[in-house]
Motif scaffolding. Structure first.
Motif, PDB file in Angstrom:
ATOM      1  N   LEU B 142      16.502   5.333  64.224  1.00 50.87           N
ATOM      2  CA  LEU B 142      17.725   5.047  64.970  1.00 50.87           C
ATOM      3  C   LEU B 142      17.790   5.865  66.245  1.00 50.87           C
ATOM      4  N   TRP B 143      17.159   7.042  66.214  1.00 54.79           N
ATOM      5  CA  TRP B 143      17.126   7.882  67.415  1.00 54.79           C
ATOM      6  C   TRP B 143      16.373   7.162  68.535  1.00 54.79           C
ATOM      7  N   GLN B 144      15.371   6.422  68.124  1.00 57.30           N
ATOM      8  CA  GLN B 144      14.530   5.763  69.132  1.00 57.30           C
ATOM      9  C   GLN B 144      15.335   4.805  70.004  1.00 57.30           C
ATOM     10  N   SER B 145      16.319   4.151  69.431  1.00 58.46           N
ATOM     11  CA  SER B 145      17.100   3.236  70.251  1.00 58.46           C
ATOM     12  C   SER B 145      18.368   3.891  70.788  1.00 58.46           C
ATOM     13  N   SER B 146      19.004   4.702  69.985  1.00 60.23           N
ATOM     14  CA  SER B 146      20.285   5.254  70.398  1.00 60.23           C
ATOM     15  C   SER B 146      20.123   6.323  71.483  1.00 60.23           C
ATOM     16  N   TYR B 147      19.045   7.059  71.425  1.00 64.71           N
ATOM     17  CA  TYR B 147      18.857   8.131  72.412  1.00 64.71           C
ATOM     18  C   TYR B 147      18.632   7.552  73.805  1.00 64.71           C
ATOM     19  N   PRO B 148      17.677   6.629  73.972  1.00 66.78           N
ATOM     20  CA  PRO B 148      17.515   6.016  75.302  1.00 66.78           C
ATOM     21  C   PRO B 148      18.779   5.287  75.748  1.00 66.78           C
ATOM     22  N   LEU B 149      19.489   4.724  74.787  1.00 70.47           N
ATOM     23  CA  LEU B 149      20.745   4.063  75.125  1.00 70.47           C
ATOM     24  C   LEU B 149      21.696   5.061  75.763  1.00 70.47           C
ATOM     25  N   GLY B 150      21.758   6.250  75.180  1.00 67.45           N
ATOM     26  CA  GLY B 150      22.624   7.296  75.719  1.00 67.45           C
ATOM     27  C   GLY B 150      22.192   7.706  77.117  1.00 67.45           C
ATOM     28  N   GLU B 151      20.890   7.845  77.276  1.00 69.05           N
ATOM     29  CA  GLU B 151      20.379   8.235  78.598  1.00 69.05           C
ATOM     30  C   GLU B 151      20.752   7.196  79.646  1.00 69.05           C
ATOM     31  N   GLY B 178      25.192  10.569  71.441  1.00 64.10           N
ATOM     32  CA  GLY B 178      26.027  11.638  71.991  1.00 64.10           C
ATOM     33  C   GLY B 178      25.196  12.678  72.717  1.00 64.10           C
ATOM     34  N   LYS B 179      24.109  13.084  72.085  1.00 70.88           N
ATOM     35  CA  LYS B 179      23.248  14.111  72.697  1.00 70.88           C
ATOM     36  C   LYS B 179      22.762  13.648  74.057  1.00 70.88           C
ATOM     37  N   ALA B 180      22.220  12.431  74.088  1.00 75.00           N
ATOM     38  CA  ALA B 180      21.646  11.931  75.331  1.00 75.00           C
ATOM     39  C   ALA B 180      22.718  11.692  76.385  1.00 75.00           C
ATOM     40  N   PHE B 181      23.858  11.159  75.923  1.00 77.93           N
ATOM     41  CA  PHE B 181      24.919  10.802  76.863  1.00 77.93           C
ATOM     42  C   PHE B 181      25.504  12.053  77.519  1.00 77.93           C
ATOM     43  N   THR B 182      25.776  13.070  76.738  1.00 80.60           N
ATOM     44  CA  THR B 182      26.336  14.292  77.310  1.00 80.60           C
ATOM     45  C   THR B 182      25.285  15.041  78.115  1.00 80.60           C
ATOM     46  N   ALA B 183      24.033  14.995  77.668  1.00 79.42           N
ATOM     47  CA  ALA B 183      22.971  15.650  78.436  1.00 79.42           C
ATOM     48  C   ALA B 183      22.854  15.004  79.805  1.00 79.42           C
ATOM     49  N   GLY B 184      23.139  13.701  79.883  1.00 87.02           N
ATOM     50  CA  GLY B 184      23.068  12.988  81.148  1.00 87.02           C
ATOM     51  C   GLY B 184      24.335  13.122  81.975  1.00 87.02           C
ATOM     52  N   GLY B 185      25.292  13.901  81.491  1.00 87.01           N
ATOM     53  CA  GLY B 185      26.493  14.148  82.273  1.00 87.01           C
ATOM     54  C   GLY B 185      27.691  13.317  81.869  1.00 87.01           C
TER      55      GLY B 185
END
Lengths: 234, 394, 329, 251, 272
Positions: B142-151, B178-185
Motif C-alpha cells: 500500500l505504501w507503493q501507491s499511497s506514498y507517491p500519491l502523497g508526493e 501523510g508522510k509524503a504529503f507533509t514532507a512535500g509541504g
C-alpha cells in the motif's frame, strides 16, 4: 326444529390429557342452558371444546345441523358461534370500538349502534384502549364483541366473575333482555348458581368432566338442598 | 521428538521425490466465500489463464497441478490449517495466493518451517515479506501507491483530508500518504478511520465537507464499499464543493467502475495497474481475459498480481528444469525481471523479495462509453516499497 | 440426563470419541491440523453447551471469551515473553472468567432476544477494542509471532500438528472430565432444574440468578481456554476469533449436534467442520449452500440435532425389537 | 402471646383499576390447619402469590415468624421456611420423582452448589428424599420421570418437594385440583399425616377436603376477608352459602 | 435510513408473528436484485421497478411461508435461528450463482440525483427522497395498522391469537398476508436502498446485525418501536460518526446495550 347445538359422547382435553369424558347435550334454538359445577370440573373446557380450542379425541359436535368438530375455530365463529371467554380476553392494544369492529360479521341484527344501545357505557368509552377500562366494562365489551359476530349461539364463561353487585345487576338485565328479544341460544357457565338458574331455561351440572345432572333450571332453583349438594359439596 | 524429526525428514524427501515426478503442485489459498469471497476468483482465474497460455513453455514432461483452497476471508487459523495440510498432506512445492494480510502472516511460519516458497499474489501490508525468507511478493504494498500519491498531491494541493478503513492496510495507506504529503509541504487537516463494515458514509462525508480540504484521500477495501463512498461523495456535494477525491487504485477497481457510474468521473488514483492501460501486454491480457471468461468480465489488480506471480513460478520451474529446490527458487525470484507484465516492467527487489514496479497516476474518464482508469502520468518506473526504504534509513 | 438417580460411571460408549480420536491420530496423520482445529471447537462447543444446553442461556456472544482467551495467550507469547503454554492457558482462563463474571452479572437478568442482542453487543465491542488496540493485538493484520515454548520443555509444536493434536486432545479430555463431573454433581442437577422449571427452582429457594452467573463464568473460562489453545496451535491470532461469525458458527455446530446432551458438542463440530472442509475443497465458491441445506434439513426433520435423530432411531429400533420379543412370547 | 407463623397486615394489591386484594389482615397460627376459600376471582391466587413473593403487594406488610419479609425475594422466603405447592403442577417433568425431591433438599442443605462429588454419591440427600417418598407412598415411583405419573401422584410429588424443604409454614395451593376422585382420598391421607409442627394454609375448592382438614377457615370474596371461623361456623354462615350459590351479590 | 424500511418489515414478521427470522435480509437482497434486473434487462423505469420488487418479493415469500416457515411457528427459537441461518446460506449461494460476484448495478433516474437546497444547506436529493418516502410509508403503515379494520385484526391476533380466532379471524391467512407484507417491505427496502447499501450476494449476512438491533431495541410486537429505534440509532450513529469518529463503531453497540439494559423489552416492547 333442529337443535342449535348437539354434542354426543364427546371426549376432549388438552394434548394427551382428557378432561371431558362422554359428554352429551342438546340445546334447542333460542334455548338457554346453565352449566354449573365447582371449579375445575370441566365447564370451561366444555365451552372451549365447542369453540375448537381443545384437543378433540372422540364424539361429535353438531351446530345448526352441521358437524363442526373438525372445523377451525374461525370457521365455527363464521357459522354463528359467539364466545365470551372466562377472563374476558379483551384485546388490550385495541380501542373499545376496535374490539367490536374486528369481530363484526355481516348480519342484520347486531351493529355497533345496537351494541352501544345495549351497553351505553361502552359508547362513552369507545376510544379508550381495552386495558384502560374497568372489569365490568370489559365484561360488557366481551359480550358486545361476541354479539358483533351476529351469533346464533352465545357461549358465556363466567361473565359475572369478579364484578361488583351493581354491575352484575346491570349485566343480568342486559342478558335477560337479550334472551327475550333476540333469536339466540345461550350457554352460560356460572359459579353463581342461582343467578344462572334465574336467567336460563335448562341447567346442567358437571363433576370431574362428566355431566351428573340435567334438567329444568326452575326445578333446581326450587330445590336449594339438592342444588347445594350437587354444586357445593360434590 | 526423534520420530517427529524423522517424519519431517521423510516428508521433505517425499516432496523432493514429488518434484522428480515432474508434477509441480501449487497450493493456492485465497478467499472464495465469506464477505469478501468475490475476490478469490479474480486471482484463480489469472493463474489458470496463465497456465493455460504458457503450459507449452514448461520443460517437457513437467505438469502443473493447482490445488485451490478457500480460507473463507480474513481467517488466519483456517489459512494456517490449509497451508499446513497442503504442505504435509498434498506435499505442494509452492504456496501461493492469499488476499488478506493476516492469512499471509499466519502462513509465513509454515513456509519457513517447511521450507516452501510462498508467492504472495495480493496481500499488501508492507511487513509481510519480512516474516519469512521464503516469501516473495508479486502484488504491491500500500505504501507503493499511497506514498507517491502523497508526493504528487503535495505539489497540487495545500490541504488534504484522509479517510481510511480502520484496519491494517488502511493505517498503512493513511501513514504513507501523510508522510509524503507533509514532507512535500502539504497539510493534513483531518484524518478519520471508519469501521471496516460501514454501511453509511454520509456522516464522514459531511465532516470532510465542513473541513473544506483541497483533496480527500480515501482508502477502503476494494469492492462495493468504494462504490458507496463515491456515491456519498457526490450525493453530499463534495464534488461540487471543489474537493478532489484521490486515493490508491483500490478505490476505483476496474470491475467496480461500471457500478459506480458517473459519480466516479474525475477521481484521481495512483496504482500499479489499470485494465484500461494501453500497453500491448495489457491489451493482450485483457483481450485474453474477456475471451476466456466473458465480454463483461474485466481483470483487476488482484488478477495482475496473480498473473505475474504465476509468471514468476514458471520462471522458477523453467530455470530448474522442473526440479524445484526451495533455496534456488528464491534465488531465481530475487534475480527475476519481467518486462512484459501487463502493468509494465517489474522486478523483485533482491534485498526484500518485494516487488519493484511502476506506479501510474490515473483519472477516471469515459472511454468508448465505458468508464476507465486512464493512465495520465507515470510517477515512477521502478518504485520500491517506500516503507522498507524508510526503515532502512532509520 | 444427570442427577441424583443417574449413575456417574463412564459408560463404554462414552469412550468412543476418544478411541476415534486416538485412531485418527495414527490412521490419518495428514489430517491432524484439521483435527486439532476440530478438537478446539469441540471444547468451545462444550463450553457453550454448558450454558445453552444445561442452563438454557442463549447467546450469540460466546466468541467474546474465546477471543479474549486467544488474545490473552497471544499477547503474552508475542509481547511479554511468557511462553510457557500452561501459564498462557491459565492467564487466558482468568481473563475470560473475569469478563464472564462481569458481563454475566449485568446481562443474565434478561432473556431471549434481549439476551441474544446483549451478548452480541458485548462480543462486537470486544472485537472493536481488539481492532483499535492494534499496538497490542496487531489489529486487523492479526497478532503474529506468538511464542509458545515446548510443552513441559519437551514437545515442540511441529509442522504435522502431532503435538498440537495430542495437546488439544489432552486439554479436551480434561475439559470433558471436568464438565462431566460438574454435570453429574448436585450443581449439574441444579442446572437441569433451572432449565426444566425456573419458577420451581425459585420456589425451592435456589438463588437462580447467581447460579446462572456462576455457570456463565465457568463456561466463559472454558471458552477462554479453548481460545488460548487455538492461539497456541496456530501461533497466531486474528480478529476472526471475535464477533458474530464465530459465535454464530459455534451455535450452529452445537444445535446441529444436539443441544444439552454433552456429546452433541462432539458430533456437531466434527460434522460441521469436516463437511465445510470437504465441501470447500470441492466447491470453494458455493460450499455454504450445502451447509445451508444441511441446517434446514436438520431443523425440519431432526429437531434434536443429529444425536436427537440417533436417539429416535435407537428408540424406534428398540421398540421394534421389544415388540418383536413380545410377539414371540 | 405466641408470634404468628405467618401474618399479613393491611395487604393490598391492584392491577390498574382492578383491586384484587383489599386490606387483607390475616394470621396463621403456628401449627395451624387453616383453609382459605372463596369463589373464582376472589383474589386467592393473588394473595398466595404475594405471600410467596411472586408478586409484590401495592401496600401492606407480610410477616414470617414475626419478621417483616415484604421486601424479601421468593427464594429467600423459601430459605426462611416458607414452602409452597403450586395450583397448577409445577415440577421438573422430565426428571425422576426422586430428583424432583432431592433438588429441593439439596438447596435446603446447601449441597446444591457443590460441583465435584457426583450427585448420586450424596447419600444423605438421596436417603432423605427416599424416606420422604416412602412416607407419601411414592417409593415405587422414585425412578419414574414425573411426566409419566398419573396426575394424582404428580400432586403428591408437588407436596413432597415442599416437605423436603422442611418448611415452618406450608402453603398448599389446591393440592387436590385435578385429582380424580378415587385418588383424592389418598391426598387427604397424606395431608392428615403431615407433621403437626408445620403451620399449613390450604387453598382449596373441594369443600369435603376443606371441612375434613381445616380447623379454621377464612373466606375471601372480592379481595376482602368476608368471614373467618371454625368449620361449623363457616358451614352455618348464610353469607358464605350465598357467595357460592349466587345470592350474596344481591344482598 | 434504508435500514428502517427493511427493519420495519422485520418487526412486522418477527414482532407480530414471533418468528425469529434471521433470514429477513434475504428478502431485502431479493428486492435489490429484482430491481436491478427489472431496470437493466427489461428497461423498466425506476418507480415501476421498485413496485415490481415489492410485489415479486411478497409473492415469493408466500411460497416460502407455506412451504417452510409455517412448519416452524410452533418450534423453539433455537430451531428458528438455525433454520433461518440455513436459509441465509442457501440464498447467498444461489444469489452468487445467478448474479455473480459483483454488486447489482443500480442507477437512479436523474431527477433523484444531485442535491436539493433546503434552508441554505445542500442535501442529497435521493436521501431526502428516501426520508420522505420512509416517513410516508410509516404514515401509511401506521394508518393501516392503527386505523383500519385490517390493522385492528392484526393487532388483535398479536395480542391474543386464540381469542382472535374466537371472534372469527382466520389468523393463518392473516399471518400469511402479514408475512408477505413484511417480506415485501424488506424487498422494497432492499430495492430502494440498493443505491446506498449495494446489493450483493453477501448482503443478508452483512446487515443482519443491524436488523436485529433495530428490532430488539424497538421491541418485539410493536410497529412504531422499530421505526423509532431505527431513527434513534441512525441519527445517533450518524451524529457520533460526525462528532467523534474515533468511536464510531462502538456507539451502536454501546447504545444497544444501554437501551436494552434500561428497558429489556425494548423501547416499545409488549411481549415478555
Amino acid at each position: 326444529m333442529p337443535d342449535a347445538l348437539r354434542l354426543s359422547t364427546v371426549r376432549a382435553g388438552y394434548g394427551e390429557t382428557v378432561i371431558l369424558e362422554d359428554v352429551a347435550l342438546a340445546l334447542p334454538e333460542r334455548g338457554s342452558l346453565a352449566v354449573l359445577g365447582r371449579n375445575g370440573v370441566g365447564k370451561t373446557t366444555l365451552l372451549a371444546t365447542i369453540m375448537g380450542h381443545t384437543t378433540f379425541h372422540a364424539g361429535a359436535v353438531f351446530f345448526g345441523g352441521r358437524q363442526v368438530e373438525r372445523l377451525p375455530v374461525y370457521e365455527r365463529v363464521r357459522l354463528g358461534i359467539g364466545y365470551v371467554p372466562q377472563g374476558r380476553d379483551i384485546f388490550p392494544s385495541l380501542s373499545v370500538e376496535e374490539n367490536l369492529i374486528v369481530a363484526a360479521r355481516p348480519g342484520k341484527r347486531w351493529t355497533l349502534e345496537r351494541v352501544y344501545d345495549l351497553f351505553p357505557r361502552l359508547a362513552e368509552r369507545r376510544h379508550h384502549r381495552g386495558n384502560q377500562i374497568s372489569g365490568g366494562e370489559q365484561q360488557m365489551l366481551a359480550i358486545g364483541r361476541a354479539l358483533m359476530g351476529n351469533p346464533a349461539l352465545l357461549l358465556m364463561d363466567e361473565p359475572l366473575e369478579g364484578l361488583a353487585p351493581i354491575i352484575v345487576e346491570a349485566l343480568l338485565k342486559s342478558l335477560e333482555r337479550l334472551l327475550a328479544e333476540d333469536e339466540l341460544a345461550v350457554i352460560l357457565v356460572e359459579q353463581h348458581a342461582k343467578l344462572a338458574l334465574q336467567v336460563t331455561r335448562e341447567a346442567l351440572v358437571m363433576s370431574r368432566g362428566r355431566v351428573i345432572h340435567q334438567g329444568a333450571s326452575r326445578e333446581l332453583l326450587a330445590d336449594p338442598e339438592r342444588l347445594a349438594q350437587l354444586v357445593v359439596a360434590q | 521428538m526423534r520420530t517427529i524429526k524423522i517424519a519431517l525428514a521423510a516428508a521433505l524427501a517425499l516432496s523432493a521425490f514429488a518434484a522428480a515426478a515432474q508434477t509441480i503442485k501449487i497450493g493456492f489459498i485465497t478467499s472464495y466465500s465469506g464477505l469478501n469471497g468475490n475476490l478469490g476468483p479474480y486471482m484463480e482465474r489469472a493463474v489458470r489463464l496463465y497456465i493455460k497460455e504458457h503450459q507449452k513453455e514448461l520443460p517437457p514432461g513437467v505438469k502443473i497441478e493447482l490445488i485451490t483452497r478457500d480460507d473463507t476471508g480474513p481467517n488466519p487459523d483456517k489459512a494456517r490449517q490449509l497451508a499446513q495440510e497442503l504442505v504435509v498432506r498434498d506435499k505442494v512445492n509452492l504456496l501461493a495466493g492469499v488476499v488478506f494480510t493476516p492469512n499471509a502472516l499466519a502462513i509465513a511460519p509454515i513456509a519457513t518451517e517447511a521450507k516452501v516458497p510462498f508467492v504472495i499474489m495480493n496481500a499488501g501490508t508492507a511487513v509481510i515479506t519480512t516474516r519469512s525468507p521464503y516469501i516473495v511478493r508479486t502484488s504491491f504494498t500500500l505504501w507503493q501507491s499511497s506514498y507517491p500519491l502523497g508526493e504528487w498531491a503535495a505539489k497540487k494541493f495545500k490541504t488534504a483530508y484522509t479517510l481510511v478503513s480502520d484496519f491494517g492496510p488502511g493505517h498503512d495507506s493513511e501513514e504513507a500518504f501523510g508522510k509524503a504529503f507533509t514532507a512535500g509541504g502539504g497539510k493534513i487537516v483531518g484524518a478519520v478511520r471508519a469501521p471496516l463494515q460501514n454501511p453509511d458514509w454520509a456522516a464522514y462525508m459531511q465532516r470532510v465537507k465542513d473541513a473544506k480540504p483541497d483533496c480527500l484521500m480515501v482508502f477502503i477495501p476494494a469492492g462495493k464499499t468504494a462504490t458507496a463512498v463515491m456515491k456519498n461523495f457526490a450525493d453530499l456535494g463534495l464534488k461540487d464543493a471543489g474537493i478532489k477525491l484521490i486515493g490508491p487504485g483500490d478505490i476505483t477497481t476496474d470491475e467496480e467502475l461500471p457500478n459506480m457510474g458517473e459519480v466516479a468521473l474525475g477521481v484521481i488514483t495512483v496504482h500499479h495497474y489499470s485494465a484500461a492501460a494501453t500497453r500491448p501486454a495489457n491489451k493482450q491480457f485483457v483481450a485474453d481475459w474477456k475471451k476466456e471468461f466473458g465480454q463483461n468480465e474485466t481483470p483487476n489488480f488482484l488478477s495482475v498480481g496473480s498473473w505475474d506471480g504465476t509468471a514468476l513460478i514458471f520462471e522458477m520451474i523453467k530455470q530448474q528444469k522442473g526440479k524445484l529446490d526451495a533455496e534456488r527458487s528464491i534465488e531465481i525470484a530475487k534475480q527475476w525481471r519481467f518486462d512484459n507484465s501487463p502493468r509494465g516492467p517489474i522486478s523483485i527487489d533482491p534485498e526484500t523479495r518485494d516487488i519493484i514496479q511502476p506506479e501510474y497516476l490515473r483519472e477516471v474518464k469515459k472511454e468508448g462509453g465505458h468508464l476507465a482508469n486512464v493512465e495520465i502520468e507515470t510517477l515512477g518506473t521502478a518504485v520500491k516499497d517506500p516503507w522498507k526504504e524508510l526503515q532502512k534509513k532509520k | 440426563m444427570s442427577g441424583y438417580t443417574s449413575d456417574p460411571r463412564i459408560r463404554p460408549q462414552e469412550l468412543l470419541p476418544w478411541i476415534i480420536a486416538i485412531a485418527a491420530f495414527f490412521l490419518l496423520p495428514e489430517y491432524l491440523s484439521l483435527g486439532a482445529r476440530v478438537l478446539v471447537y469441540i471444547l468451545f462447543a462444550l463450553s457453550l453447551d454448558l450454558i445453552l444446553g444445561y442452563a438454557g442461556i442463549i447467546t450469540l456472544g460466546h466468541s467474546a471469551f474465546f477471543g479474549l482467551g486467544a488474545y490473552t495467550a497471544g499477547i503474552l507469547g508475542a509481547k511479554y515473553g511468557v511462553t510457557d503454554p500452561f501459564l498462557q492457558l491459565l492467564a487466558a482462563a482468568l481473563a475470560a472468567a473475569l469478563l464472564g463474571i462481569s458481563t454475566g452479572a449485568v446481562i443474565l437478568r434478561t432473556k431471549a432476544l434481549t439476551l441474544l442482542m446483549l451478548t452480541l453487543a458485548i462480543t462486537s465491542i470486544v472485537l472493536e477494542i481488539a481492532n483499535k488496540a492494534s499496538s497490542l493485538t496487531g489489529g486487523a493484520d492479526g497478532l503474529s509471532g506468538v511464542q509458545v515454548a515446548p510443552i513441559l520443555g519437551l514437545f515442540k509444536f511441529d509442522l504435522f500438528g502431532r503435538t498440537a493434536f495430542i495437546y488439544c486432545l489432552v486439554a479436551l479430555f480434561l475439559g470433558w472430565l471436568l464438565i462431566r463431573r460438574l454435570l453429574y454433581s448436585p450443581f449439574g442437577a441444579m442446572l437441569t432444574g433451572i432449565r426444566e422449571n425456573t419458577a420451581r427452582m425459585h420456589a425451592v429457594g435456589a438463588p437462580v440468578y447467581w447460579r446462572l452467573v456462576l455457570v456463565y463464568t465457568l463456561s466463559a473460562t472454558m471458552a477462554g481456554v479453548a481460545g488460548a489453545l487455538l492461539t497456541q496451535v496456530n501461533q497466531f491470532v486474528g480478529l476472526n476469533v471475535l464477533g458474530l461469525e464465530p459465535s454464530g458458527d459455534l451455535l450452529v455446530m452445537l444445535i446441529l449436534g444436539g443441544v444439552g446432551r454433552l456429546y452433541g458438542a462432539f458430533v456437531g463440530p466434527v460434522v460441521y467442520l469436516i463437511a465445510q472442509d470437504y465441501l470447500a475443497k470441492q466447491y470453494p465458491e458455493y460450499w455454504y449452500f450445502g451447509i445451508g441445506v444441511l441446517l434446514v434439513v436438520v431443523v425440519l426433520f431432526a429437531r434434536g440435532g443429529i444425536l436427537g435423530l440417533v436417539d429416535q432411531w435407537w428408540q424406534a429400533l428398540s421398540r421394534r425389537s421389544s415388540s418383536a420379543r413380545a410377539s414371540a412370547r | 402471646m405466641v408470634a404468628s407463623a405467618l401474618e399479613t397486615q393491611q395487604l393490598c394489591k391492584s392491577f390498574g383499576a382492578l383491586t384484587v386484594a383489599d386490606h387483607i389482615d390475616f394470621r396463621l397460627a403456628p401449627g395451624a390447619r387453616h383453609a382459605l376459600i372463596g369463589p373464582n376471582g376472589a383474589g386467592k391466587t393473588t394473595f398466595v402469590n404475594m405471600l410467596t413473593g411472586a408478586i409484590a403487594p401495592s401496600s401492606g406488610r407480610i410477616l414470617l415468624g414475626g419478621e417483616d419479609i415484604t421486601k424479601v425475594n421468593q427464594a429467600a422466603r423459601v430459605r426462611r421456611g416458607l414452602g409452597r405447592t403450586f395450583q397448577i403442577t409445577s415440577l421438573f417433568r422430565k426428571l425422576p420423582v426422586l430428583d424432583n425431591v432431592a433438588l429441593g433438599i439439596a438447596e435446603r442443605d446447601g449441597v446444591a452448589p457443590r460441583m465435584w462429588k457426583p450427585a448420586s454419591k450424596h447419600k444423605e440427600i438421596i436417603d432423605e428424599a427416599a424416606h420422604l417418598l416412602a412416607t407419601l407412598g411414592l417409593s415405587a415411583d422414585a425412578r419414574t420421570p414425573v411426566q409419566d405419573l398419573p396426575y394424582g401422584r404428580q400432586r403428591l410429588v408437588e407436596i413432597a418437594i415442599a416437605l423436603g424443604l422442611k418448611p415452618g409454614v406450608l402453603l398448599l395451593d389446591e393440592p387436590a385440583a385435578g385429582v380424580p376422585s378415587q385418588d383424592s382420598g389418598h391426598v387427604l391421607d397424606v395431608l392428615a399425616g403431615l407433621p403437626p409442627d408445620i403451620a399449613i394454609l390450604i387453598i382449596e375448592h373441594d369443600m369435603d377436603l376443606v371441612f375434613r382438614f381445616a380447623s379454621r377457615i377464612t373466606v375471601l370474596v372480592q379481595g376482602q376477608v368476608l368471614v373467618e371461623g371454625a368449620p361449623q361456623e363457616i358451614a352455618a354462615d348464610r353469607r358464605v352459602r350465598d357467595v357460592y350459590l349466587g345470592e350474596a351479590t344481591h344482598a | 435510513m434504508i435500514l428502517y424500511v427493511i427493519s420495519v418489515g422485520l418487526s412486522v414478521t418477527m414482532g407480530l408473528m414471533g418468528f425469529i427470522n434471521l433470514a429477513h435480509g434475504v428478502f431485502a437482497m431479493a428486492g435489490g436484485f429484482i430491481l436491478s434486473t427489472a431496470m437493466a434487462r427489461f428497461g423498466l423505469p425506476f418507480p415501476l421497478a421498485v413496485l415490481v420488487a415489492f410485489v415479486v418479493v411478497s409473492a415469493g415469500s408466500i411460497v416460502l411461508e407455506r412451504l417452510l416457515y409455517s412448519r416452524l411457528y410452533a418450534a423453539g427459537e433455537l430451531a428458528q435461528v438455525l433454520f433461518s441461518i440455513g436459509l441465509i446460506l442457501i440464498s447467498m449461494a444461489l444469489a452468487r450463482l445467478v448474479y455473480g460476484n459483483l454488486a447489482a448495478p443500480v442507477f437512479l433516474p436523474d431527477y433523484l440525483r444531485g442535491q436539493v437546497h433546503i434552508l441554505g444547506r445542500d442535501f442529497p436529493t435521493y436521501r431526502v427522497f428516501l426520508i420522505m418516502f420512509s416517513a410516508l410509508l410509516i404514515a401509511a403503515l401506521w394508518f393501516g395498522v392503527e386505523r383500519t379494520r385490517w390493522g385492528a385484526m392484526v393487532r388483535a391476533a398479536v395480542d391474543n391469537r386464540a381469542m382472535a380466532q374466537s371472534v372469527g379471524i382466520n389468523t393463518r391467512q392473516l399471518f400469511m398476508a402479514t408475512f408477505a407484507l413484511g417480506s415485501g417491505l424488506a424487498g422494497l427496502g432492499g430495492a430502494l436502498g440498493a443505491d446506498i447499501l449495494p446489493v450483493q450476494w453477501s448482503y443478508p449476512f452483512e446487515h443482519l446485525v443491524y436488523f436485529l438491533i433495530v428490532v430488539a431495541v424497538g421491541g418485539l410486537g410493536s410497529l412504531r418501536g422499530p421505526f423509532v429505534a431505527a431513527l434513534l440509532i441512525g441519527v445517533a450513529d450518524t451524529a457520533c460518526k460526525y462528532w467523534i469518529p474515533e468511536f464510531g463503531a462502538f456507539l451502536i453497540y454501546v447504545a444497544t446495550m444501554a437501551i436494552l439494559l434500561w428497558r429489556p423489552m425494548g423501547l416499545f416492547g409488549v411481549r415478555a
